[in-house]
Design a protein around this motif. Structure first.
Motif, PDB file in Angstrom:
ATOM      1  N   ILE A  20       0.828  -1.151  -0.075  1.00 13.17           N
ATOM      2  CA  ILE A  20      -0.027   0.138  -0.002  1.00 13.17           C
ATOM      3  C   ILE A  20       0.732   1.187  -0.140  1.00 13.17           C
ATOM      4  O   ILE A  20       1.595   1.513   0.990  1.00 13.17           O
ATOM      5  CB  ILE A  20      -0.994   0.012   1.318  1.00 13.17           C
ATOM      6  CG1 ILE A  20      -1.821  -1.481   1.086  1.00 13.17           C
ATOM      7  CG2 ILE A  20      -1.829   1.410   1.263  1.00 13.17           C
ATOM      8  CD1 ILE A  20      -2.330  -1.424   2.752  1.00 13.17           C
ATOM      9  N   GLU A  21       0.794   1.938  -1.000  1.00 15.61           N
ATOM     10  CA  GLU A  21       1.786   3.042  -1.194  1.00 15.61           C
ATOM     11  C   GLU A  21       0.807   4.382  -1.192  1.00 15.61           C
ATOM     12  O   GLU A  21      -0.155   4.388  -1.718  1.00 15.61           O
ATOM     13  CB  GLU A  21       2.609   3.049  -2.642  1.00 15.61           C
ATOM     14  CG  GLU A  21       3.289   1.945  -2.917  1.00 15.61           C
ATOM     15  CD  GLU A  21       3.767   1.623  -4.300  1.00 15.61           C
ATOM     16  OE1 GLU A  21       5.048   1.570  -4.608  1.00 15.61           O
ATOM     17  OE2 GLU A  21       2.963   1.995  -5.356  1.00 15.61           O
ATOM     18  N   VAL A  22       1.378   5.116  -0.341  1.00 18.41           N
ATOM     19  CA  VAL A  22       0.762   6.304  -0.227  1.00 18.41           C
ATOM     20  C   VAL A  22       1.516   7.619  -0.394  1.00 18.41           C
ATOM     21  O   VAL A  22       2.784   7.876  -0.038  1.00 18.41           O
ATOM     22  CB  VAL A  22       0.203   6.705   1.351  1.00 18.41           C
ATOM     23  CG1 VAL A  22      -0.573   7.874   1.409  1.00 18.41           C
ATOM     24  CG2 VAL A  22      -0.609   5.325   1.939  1.00 18.41           C
ATOM     25  N   LEU A  85      -2.468   4.424   8.691  1.00 20.27           N
ATOM     26  CA  LEU A  85      -1.115   4.494   9.121  1.00 20.27           C
ATOM     27  C   LEU A  85      -0.215   5.130   8.008  1.00 20.27           C
ATOM     28  O   LEU A  85       0.845   5.943   8.245  1.00 20.27           O
ATOM     29  CB  LEU A  85      -0.467   3.237   9.759  1.00 20.27           C
ATOM     30  CG  LEU A  85      -1.145   2.872  10.846  1.00 20.27           C
ATOM     31  CD1 LEU A  85      -0.447   1.676  11.397  1.00 20.27           C
ATOM     32  CD2 LEU A  85      -1.318   3.947  12.048  1.00 20.27           C
ATOM     33  N   GLY A  86      -0.536   4.918   6.728  1.00 20.69           N
ATOM     34  CA  GLY A  86       0.332   5.246   5.754  1.00 20.69           C
ATOM     35  C   GLY A  86       0.137   6.804   5.426  1.00 20.69           C
ATOM     36  O   GLY A  86       1.265   7.402   5.255  1.00 20.69           O
ATOM     37  N   ALA A  90       2.931   9.755   5.536  1.00 16.22           N
ATOM     38  CA  ALA A  90       2.954  10.408   4.640  1.00 16.22           C
ATOM     39  C   ALA A  90       3.154  11.922   4.878  1.00 16.22           C
ATOM     40  O   ALA A  90       3.678  12.741   4.210  1.00 16.22           O
ATOM     41  CB  ALA A  90       2.421   9.971   3.264  1.00 16.22           C
ATOM     42  N   SER A  91       2.089  12.150   5.734  1.00 12.58           N
ATOM     43  CA  SER A  91       2.027  13.444   5.695  1.00 12.58           C
ATOM     44  C   SER A  91       2.685  14.098   7.462  1.00 12.58           C
ATOM     45  O   SER A  91       2.526  14.973   8.075  1.00 12.58           O
ATOM     46  CB  SER A  91       0.459  13.827   6.554  1.00 12.58           C
ATOM     47  OG  SER A  91       0.084  12.917   7.578  1.00 12.58           O
ATOM     48  N   GLN A  92       3.866  13.199   7.775  1.00 11.09           N
ATOM     49  CA  GLN A  92       4.761  13.445   8.769  1.00 11.09           C
ATOM     50  C   GLN A  92       4.082  13.480  10.238  1.00 11.09           C
ATOM     51  O   GLN A  92       4.501  14.474  11.072  1.00 11.09           O
ATOM     52  CB  GLN A  92       5.455  14.503   8.435  1.00 11.09           C
ATOM     53  CG  GLN A  92       6.478  14.386   7.034  1.00 11.09           C
ATOM     54  CD  GLN A  92       7.302  15.534   6.894  1.00 11.09           C
ATOM     55  OE1 GLN A  92       7.083  16.607   7.480  1.00 11.09           O
ATOM     56  NE2 GLN A  92       8.311  15.297   5.955  1.00 11.09           N
ATOM     57  N   ASN A  95       6.094   9.252  13.106  1.00 11.94           N
ATOM     58  CA  ASN A  95       7.465   9.038  12.842  1.00 11.94           C
ATOM     59  C   ASN A  95       7.934   7.666  13.350  1.00 11.94           C
ATOM     60  O   ASN A  95       8.101   7.437  14.549  1.00 11.94           O
ATOM     61  CB  ASN A  95       8.187  10.009  13.419  1.00 11.94           C
ATOM     62  CG  ASN A  95       7.848  11.523  13.238  1.00 11.94           C
ATOM     63  OD1 ASN A  95       7.809  11.726  11.874  1.00 11.94           O
ATOM     64  ND2 ASN A  95       7.485  12.201  14.022  1.00 11.94           N
ATOM     65  N   SER A  96       8.007   6.572  12.364  1.00 12.97           N
ATOM     66  CA  SER A  96       8.584   5.211  12.634  1.00 12.97           C
ATOM     67  C   SER A  96       9.048   4.842  11.438  1.00 12.97           C
ATOM     68  O   SER A  96       8.541   4.942   9.986  1.00 12.97           O
ATOM     69  CB  SER A  96       7.403   4.487  13.148  1.00 12.97           C
ATOM     70  OG  SER A  96       7.943   3.243  13.221  1.00 12.97           O
ATOM     71  N   GLU A  97      10.251   4.049  11.594  1.00 16.02           N
ATOM     72  CA  GLU A  97      10.825   3.319  10.496  1.00 16.02           C
ATOM     73  C   GLU A  97      10.310   1.771  10.424  1.00 16.02           C
ATOM     74  O   GLU A  97      10.990   0.937   9.675  1.00 16.02           O
ATOM     75  CB  GLU A  97      12.332   3.609  10.521  1.00 16.02           C
ATOM     76  CG  GLU A  97      12.841   4.956  10.415  1.00 16.02           C
ATOM     77  CD  GLU A  97      12.420   5.961   9.295  1.00 16.02           C
ATOM     78  OE1 GLU A  97      12.333   4.978   8.154  1.00 16.02           O
ATOM     79  OE2 GLU A  97      11.958   6.832   9.460  1.00 16.02           O
ATOM     80  N   ARG A  98       9.465   1.445  11.307  1.00  9.38           N
ATOM     81  CA  ARG A  98       9.159  -0.096  11.466  1.00  9.38           C
ATOM     82  C   ARG A  98       8.043  -0.430  10.849  1.00  9.38           C
ATOM     83  O   ARG A  98       7.531  -1.261  10.881  1.00  9.38           O
ATOM     84  CB  ARG A  98       8.980  -0.384  12.932  1.00  9.38           C
ATOM     85  CG  ARG A  98      10.310  -0.123  13.681  1.00  9.38           C
ATOM     86  CD  ARG A  98      10.153  -0.539  15.159  1.00  9.38           C
ATOM     87  NE  ARG A  98       9.040  -0.075  16.104  1.00  9.38           N
ATOM     88  CZ  ARG A  98       8.506  -0.553  16.983  1.00  9.38           C
ATOM     89  NH1 ARG A  98       8.746  -1.845  17.218  1.00  9.38           N
ATOM     90  NH2 ARG A  98       7.677   0.130  17.739  1.00  9.38           N
ATOM     91  N   LEU A  99       7.299   0.732   9.940  1.00  5.07           N
ATOM     92  CA  LEU A  99       6.217   0.227   9.262  1.00  5.07           C
ATOM     93  C   LEU A  99       6.347  -1.003   8.339  1.00  5.07           C
ATOM     94  O   LEU A  99       5.449  -1.732   8.148  1.00  5.07           O
ATOM     95  CB  LEU A  99       5.449   1.536   8.533  1.00  5.07           C
ATOM     96  CG  LEU A  99       4.808   2.551   9.314  1.00  5.07           C
ATOM     97  CD1 LEU A  99       4.516   3.621   8.445  1.00  5.07           C
ATOM     98  CD2 LEU A  99       3.479   2.006  10.086  1.00  5.07           C
ATOM     99  N   SER A 100       7.432  -0.978   7.700  1.00 12.97           N
ATOM    100  CA  SER A 100       7.723  -1.895   6.642  1.00 12.97           C
ATOM    101  C   SER A 100       7.920  -3.456   7.253  1.00 12.97           C
ATOM    102  O   SER A 100       8.034  -4.495   6.546  1.00 12.97           O
ATOM    103  CB  SER A 100       8.758  -1.753   5.723  1.00 12.97           C
ATOM    104  OG  SER A 100      10.156  -1.599   6.464  1.00 12.97           O
ATOM    105  N   GLU A 101       7.972  -3.444   8.588  1.00 13.03           N
ATOM    106  CA  GLU A 101       8.388  -4.783   9.105  1.00 13.03           C
ATOM    107  C   GLU A 101       7.255  -5.631   9.429  1.00 13.03           C
ATOM    108  O   GLU A 101       7.272  -6.737   9.949  1.00 13.03           O
ATOM    109  CB  GLU A 101       9.146  -4.637  10.638  1.00 13.03           C
ATOM    110  CG  GLU A 101      10.479  -4.055  10.042  1.00 13.03           C
ATOM    111  CD  GLU A 101      11.198  -3.433  11.488  1.00 13.03           C
ATOM    112  OE1 GLU A 101      10.661  -3.973  12.672  1.00 13.03           O
ATOM    113  OE2 GLU A 101      12.370  -3.111  11.652  1.00 13.03           O
ATOM    114  N   TYR A 102       5.947  -5.084   9.276  1.00 20.31           N
ATOM    115  CA  TYR A 102       4.650  -5.874   9.844  1.00 20.31           C
ATOM    116  C   TYR A 102       3.650  -5.693   8.590  1.00 20.31           C
ATOM    117  O   TYR A 102       3.689  -4.733   7.926  1.00 20.31           O
ATOM    118  CB  TYR A 102       4.212  -5.069  10.894  1.00 20.31           C
ATOM    119  CG  TYR A 102       4.966  -4.807  12.250  1.00 20.31           C
ATOM    120  CD1 TYR A 102       4.807  -5.955  13.066  1.00 20.31           C
ATOM    121  CD2 TYR A 102       6.104  -3.997  12.635  1.00 20.31           C
ATOM    122  CE1 TYR A 102       5.523  -6.085  14.357  1.00 20.31           C
ATOM    123  CE2 TYR A 102       6.686  -4.125  13.541  1.00 20.31           C
ATOM    124  CZ  TYR A 102       6.550  -5.130  14.499  1.00 20.31           C
ATOM    125  OH  TYR A 102       7.250  -5.287  15.621  1.00 20.31           O
TER     126      TYR A 102
END
Length: 511
Positions: A20-22, A85-86, A90-92, A95-102
């Motif tokens: 899911i790209e936002v 969450l995306g 995307a609108s800042q 702040n988390s770099e872990r979204l892609s882990e789940y």
């Protein structure tokens, strides 16, 4: 800014990861692309209300949500949470770099609370397969996802819980269960027992044979003779589910949203649809194909009470699944296969009034009515049912007898022993586990009979007008009877008993 979150789409009993790209950029409008259905397109309203309720803002610039791969149709509101969450990331606002882990899934209400979703087990299996660290999902689905080990199952009650988890303000302990321990404690626990049935020893014997070989059964008899009562107790003498069978069955029920309490199914399913059921509800289908009753009966029992009352088209669609033990649903862009390895147990009255061949009550049906009533069940379908059993009423003496009937616990070891013989026999064949599953070419090798047995079978076929399929069915049932007796060869008494279970064939009953 471009953000990627990960969700999952379920097709059949398998899941596929959805990216899911936002993108939030200059302009106006909210667009979702990538073959979404109306429920996903409407997510804007739910997400906007939830964000406002929780103190966040919906970007007033252009928001584009792309769901890839674009050739897989995405359906349902379970993508609300990953999209929300995306948008926040995307609108800042997140702040988390872990979204892609789940893998993230969950349907949101207008206040941001999460509602349970369907198909969690195949989603969790696919997440582990693809190397994701964990899965974020509603609390009600946690037990179901926790069946899959080596995967962090993070159960959240609301969108805010998910945000706090990703930003490190909330420490959520992954949900874990000891699947094997839970399974062993609850496996094969049934409320119905054969001890409740007084009399009907011949019917119990037929059901024992059916359970031992995985055969289909039809019971025909007057109202109140105990057909339904006996059918409901059949799962209690079937071999316990193996862990593999339990996972297969649970996946199907998960996709259909039928897991009431979550967790692993530990008893064999028993499905008894009403005779008003449609053919799609029985075999599965719909615009987004869902499993039908025959797939929900996988590794268990499908009970069709009052068989002639079912619509003919409904009964005829079962022919291929009874042979192939799977259902293929084909659509213009997709073909989905559901497993359907079930035992069919059917019951019916012998005639419209119900008292044809009754020892005491007289049948009031006119000439030819009995045969016409039986003709509602087609010959090809009847041919695919191995055991035809005539049920007679229980006498007063049998109902009031003080002698205890055999319990399911007494019968099941005999069934287990026969099944173990079959497991050894078919150990080199991945798709064959019982005598009923043997293909025709194997029957000749496994079910060899003596010359006397061959002559007995020839006479029976000529007198009853049996088909080639019925010939194979008799040999399979005779093989099961021999397995129950613990003999290598099919003896003539085993063959004779198998032949008597074809007594309701067209030319042999109400002719």
């Amino acid at each position: 800014m471009l953000t990627k979150t990960f969700g999952s789409a379920v097709q059949g009993v398998n899941a596929y990861t959805i990216i899911i790209e936002v993108v939030v950029s200059a302009g106006t409008g909210f667009n979702v692309v990538g073959l979404p259905d109306n429920a996903i397109k409407e997510s804007q309203q739910r997400i906007e209300a939830a964000l406002k309720f929780r103190g966040y803002r919906m970007p007033r610039t252009k928001v584009v949500v792309n769901m890839a791969p674009a050739d897989i149709r995405k359906e349902g509101a379970a993508y609300d949470l990953p999209i929300a969450l995306g948008i926040l990331h995307a609108s800042q606002q997140l702040n988390s770099e872990r979204l892609s882990e789940y893998i993230i899934m969950g349907e949101m209400s207008l206040d941001g609370e999460l509602r349970p979703i369907k198909g969690v087990l195949p989603i969790a299996i696919q997440a582990r397969k693809e190397g994701f660290k964990g899965i974020i999902l509603p609390k009600e689905n946690a037990e179901e996802a926790a069946i899959v080990n080596n995967l962090d199952v993070i159960a959240v009650g609301s969108m805010q819980d998910a945000i706090d988890f990703f930003e490190g303000r909330l420490d959520i302990t992954p949900t874990t269960i000891d699947t094997r321990d839970l399974f062993q404690h609850s496996v094969n626990k049934y409320s119905a027992d054969f001890a409740d049935v007084q009399g009907q020893e011949n019917i119990k014997r037929a059901l024992e044979i059916a359970a031992a070989g995985g055969h289909n059964v039809i019971m025909i008899g007057p109202p109140g003779a105990g057909k339904t009562m006996l059918a409901k107790r059949l799962p209690s003498i079937l071999p316990p589910l193996s862990m593999q069978e339990a996972l297969e069955t649970t996946k199907i029920h998960s996709v259909a949203g039928k897991l009431a309490g979550g967790g692993l199914l530990s008893t064999r399913p028993f499905r008894a649809p009403h005779h008003t059921i449609s053919d799609v509800a029985l075999v599965g289908g719909g615009s987004n194909p869902q499993p039908g009753e025959i797939s929900l009966s996988h590794n268990g029992v499908l009970f069709l009470d009052e068989l002639p009352e079912f619509k003919r088209t409904v009964l005829e669609v079962m022919r291929q699944p009874l042979e192939e033990r799977r259902v293929t649903i084909s659509r213009a862009k997709v073909s989905i296969e559901f497993p359907a390895n079930f035992m069919l147990i059917a019951s019916m009255n012998p005639c419209p009034c119900g008292y044809y061949n009754h020892p005491e009550k007289e049948c009031v049906c006119g000439p030819g009515v009995v045969q016409k009533y039986l003709n509602k069940v087609s010959g090809p379908l009847l041919d695919r049912i191995d055991l035809h059993v005539e049920v007679t009423p229980v006498t007063f003496d049998q109902m009031t007898a003080t002698r205890k009937a055999e319990t399911s616990a007494d019968i099941q070891p005999r069934v287990d022993k026969a099944r173990q013989v079959q497991e050894t026999r078919f150990k080199d064949y991945a798709d064959i586990h019982s005598n009923a599953m043997m293909p025709p070419q194997m029957v000749k090798d496994v079910c060899q009979i003596s010359e006397a047995g061959r002559m007995l079978l020839k006479t029976a076929m000529e007198r009853l007008g049996l088909s080639a399929r019925a010939y194979d069915r008799i040999l399979k049932v005779a093989r099961t009877i021999a397995d129950l007796a613990g003999t290598e060869e099919i003896q003539i008494q085993h063959l004779a008993e198998a032949i008597q279970y074809r007594s309701l064939d067209r030319e042999g009953w109400a002719g």
